[in-house]
Design an enzyme around this catalytic site. Structure first.
Site, PDB file in Angstrom:
ATOM      1  N   ARG A  61       0.797  -1.230   0.000  1.00 45.34           N
ATOM      2  CA  ARG A  61       0.000   0.000   0.000  1.00 45.34           C
ATOM      3  C   ARG A  61       0.825   1.273   0.000  1.00 45.34           C
ATOM      4  NH1 ARG A  61      -2.718  -3.780   1.685  1.00 45.34           N
ATOM      5  NH2 ARG A  61      -0.746  -4.241   2.675  1.00 45.34           N
ATOM      6  N   THR A  62       1.773   1.363   0.916  1.00 44.13           N
ATOM      7  CA  THR A  62       2.442   2.656   1.101  1.00 44.13           C
ATOM      8  C   THR A  62       3.229   3.017  -0.161  1.00 44.13           C
ATOM      9  OG1 THR A  62       2.618   2.074   3.422  1.00 44.13           O
ATOM     10  CG2 THR A  62       3.859   3.989   2.696  1.00 44.13           C
TER      11      THR A  62
ATOM     12  N   LYS B  47      25.432  -3.621  -1.017  1.00 45.67           N
ATOM     13  CA  LYS B  47      26.908  -3.558  -1.112  1.00 45.67           C
ATOM     14  C   LYS B  47      27.479  -2.754   0.049  1.00 45.67           C
ATOM     15  CE  LYS B  47      26.267  -2.945  -6.047  1.00 45.67           C
ATOM     16  NZ  LYS B  47      26.357  -1.856  -7.039  1.00 45.67           N
TER      17      LYS B  47
ATOM     18  N   ARG C 203      11.083   3.902   3.458  1.00 44.70           N
ATOM     19  CA  ARG C 203      10.755   2.931   4.513  1.00 44.70           C
ATOM     20  C   ARG C 203      12.024   2.163   4.848  1.00 44.70           C
ATOM     21  NH1 ARG C 203       5.702  -1.091   4.603  1.00 44.70           N
ATOM     22  NH2 ARG C 203       4.761   0.904   5.188  1.00 44.70           N
TER      23      ARG C 203
ATOM     24  N   HIS D 112       4.768   5.681  11.609  1.00 47.81           N
ATOM     25  CA  HIS D 112       4.291   5.533  10.230  1.00 47.81           C
ATOM     26  C   HIS D 112       3.343   6.721   9.979  1.00 47.81           C
ATOM     27  CE1 HIS D 112       3.081   3.987   6.480  1.00 47.81           C
ATOM     28  NE2 HIS D 112       2.826   2.729   6.789  1.00 47.81           N
TER      29      HIS D 112
HETATM   30  N1   CP Z   1      -0.341   0.007   5.778  1.00 48.72           N
HETATM   31  C1   CP Z   1       0.872  -0.288   5.282  1.00 48.72           C
HETATM   32  O1   CP Z   1       1.901   0.288   5.685  1.00 48.72           O
HETATM   33  O2   CP Z   1       0.864  -1.263   4.330  1.00 48.72           O
HETATM   34  P1   CP Z   1       2.138  -1.736   3.505  1.00 48.72           P
HETATM   35  O3   CP Z   1       3.089  -2.389   4.484  1.00 48.72           O
HETATM   36  O4   CP Z   1       1.626  -2.677   2.464  1.00 48.72           O
HETATM   37  O5   CP Z   1       2.772  -0.504   2.918  1.00 48.72           O
END
Ligand code: CP
Length: 306
Positions: A51-52, A80, A101, A129
């Site tokens: 999603r993100t 590396k 991320r 998040h």
């Molecule tokens: N909600 C969320 O962070 O989903 P993903 O891990 O798929 O990005």
């Protein structure tokens, strides 16, 4: 230049403006279709995501921009030994804004300190998040009509669930919001959330183990998955993973207007039989994630939206 590391990087007034913008994007998508022509977002994902990452990419494409990036550390020069700081210096030459991320808490913050483009924390370890929180706030405001005067149940892995930590930090700033923290003893919220966030802000909260006990009193239930990737041993994960399963029988205990949210991915914690319940809002939440990330990109790039 601004970055986004935590929901607290925006004041409540700024958040309101961002959510208003996301709402307008939802209603008038054509108005925004070319505001980022010629701009690029880099999605640097050192940890898995559906999603993100895809919603950031969809958001930039909806604004007329382009995307580049990587979806695992293994497919980048991190494999590396390249540092996050060096990586963001390179990426600043290729893109106008970056969503990162990383499994290590604070990695996006380290990147932001040397970056010449805005960096968005797209999830750092078990810490924060913030863009999931923006998604959650937009979903709640759109479907409930308010962000104050709510009793919110957060259920599942409250220890490692970074979406829970960010959401609590954001919601304590609204009037008359109470929390019911539903978790097994081993997965209670970290002390800093209890003491430095809930208690420091004089919020009404209680901790319970049984979901059934909380359900009749909630305006909103925020379910979370047990975060397998953060457990130190598989045995503990297996013992915890099916501790909560929301099903039709449990939904019968909840108010008729209680919303069910989940940041997703779901494993077993919400039975698929709940998906057709009108109170299930977790797939709508995904769509709101695109609108709010469009609004965030426009805000951090300081694009004139008038
Ligand atoms: N909600 C969320 O962070 O989903 P993903 O891990 O798929 O990005």
């Amino acid at each position: 230049m601004r970055h986004l590391m935590s929901p607290l990087d925006f004041s409540v007034e700024e958040l309101d403006r961002l959510l208003d913008l996301a709402h307008d994007i939802e209603k008038n998508p054509d108005k925004y279709a070319h505001l980022c022509d010629g701009k690029r977002i880099a999605t640097l994902f050192y940890e898995p995501s559906t999603r993100t990452r895809l919603s950031f990419e969809a958001a930039m494409m909806n604004l007329g921009g382009k995307v580049l990036g990587f979806s695992s550390a293994d497919s980048s020069s991190a494999a590396k030994g390249e540092s996050v700081s060096d990586t963001i210096r390179m990426v600043s030459c290729y893109a106008d804004i970056c969503a990162m991320r990383h499994p290590k808490e604070g990695a996006p913050l380290v990147a932001s300190m040397v970056s010449s483009i805005p960096v968005i924390n797209a999830g750092d370890g078990g810490h924060q998040h913030p863009t999931q929180t923006l998604t959650d706030l937009l979903t709640i405001r759109s479907l409930k009509g308010r962000l104050d005067n709510l009793t919110i149940g957060l259920c599942g892995d409250l220890k490692f669930g970074r979406t829970v930590h960010s959401l609590i930090e954001a919601l304590v700033r609204y009037e008359n919001v109470s929390f019911v923290l539903i978790s097994p003893e081993e997965l209670r919220v970290p002390d800093y959330i209890r003491e430095d966030v809930l208690e420091a802000n004089h919020k009404n909260y209680k901790e319970v183990i049984r979901l059934e006990e909380a359900l009749p009193h909630l305006d909103l239930l925020y379910m979370t998955r047990v975060q397998r990737e953060r457990f130190f041993n598989e045995e503990d994960y297996i013992r915890m993973k099916d501790f909560y399963i929301l099903d039709k029988a449990k939904m019968a205990l909840a108010p008729d207007d209680m919303l069910v949210l989940h940041p997703l991915p779901r494993v077993n914690e919400i039975s698929t039989e709940v998906d057709s319940d009108p109170r299930a809002a977790y797939f709508k939440q995904v769509q709101y994630g695109v609108y709010v990330r469009m609004a965030l990109i426009l805000t951090l790039l300081e694009v004139n939206v008038c």
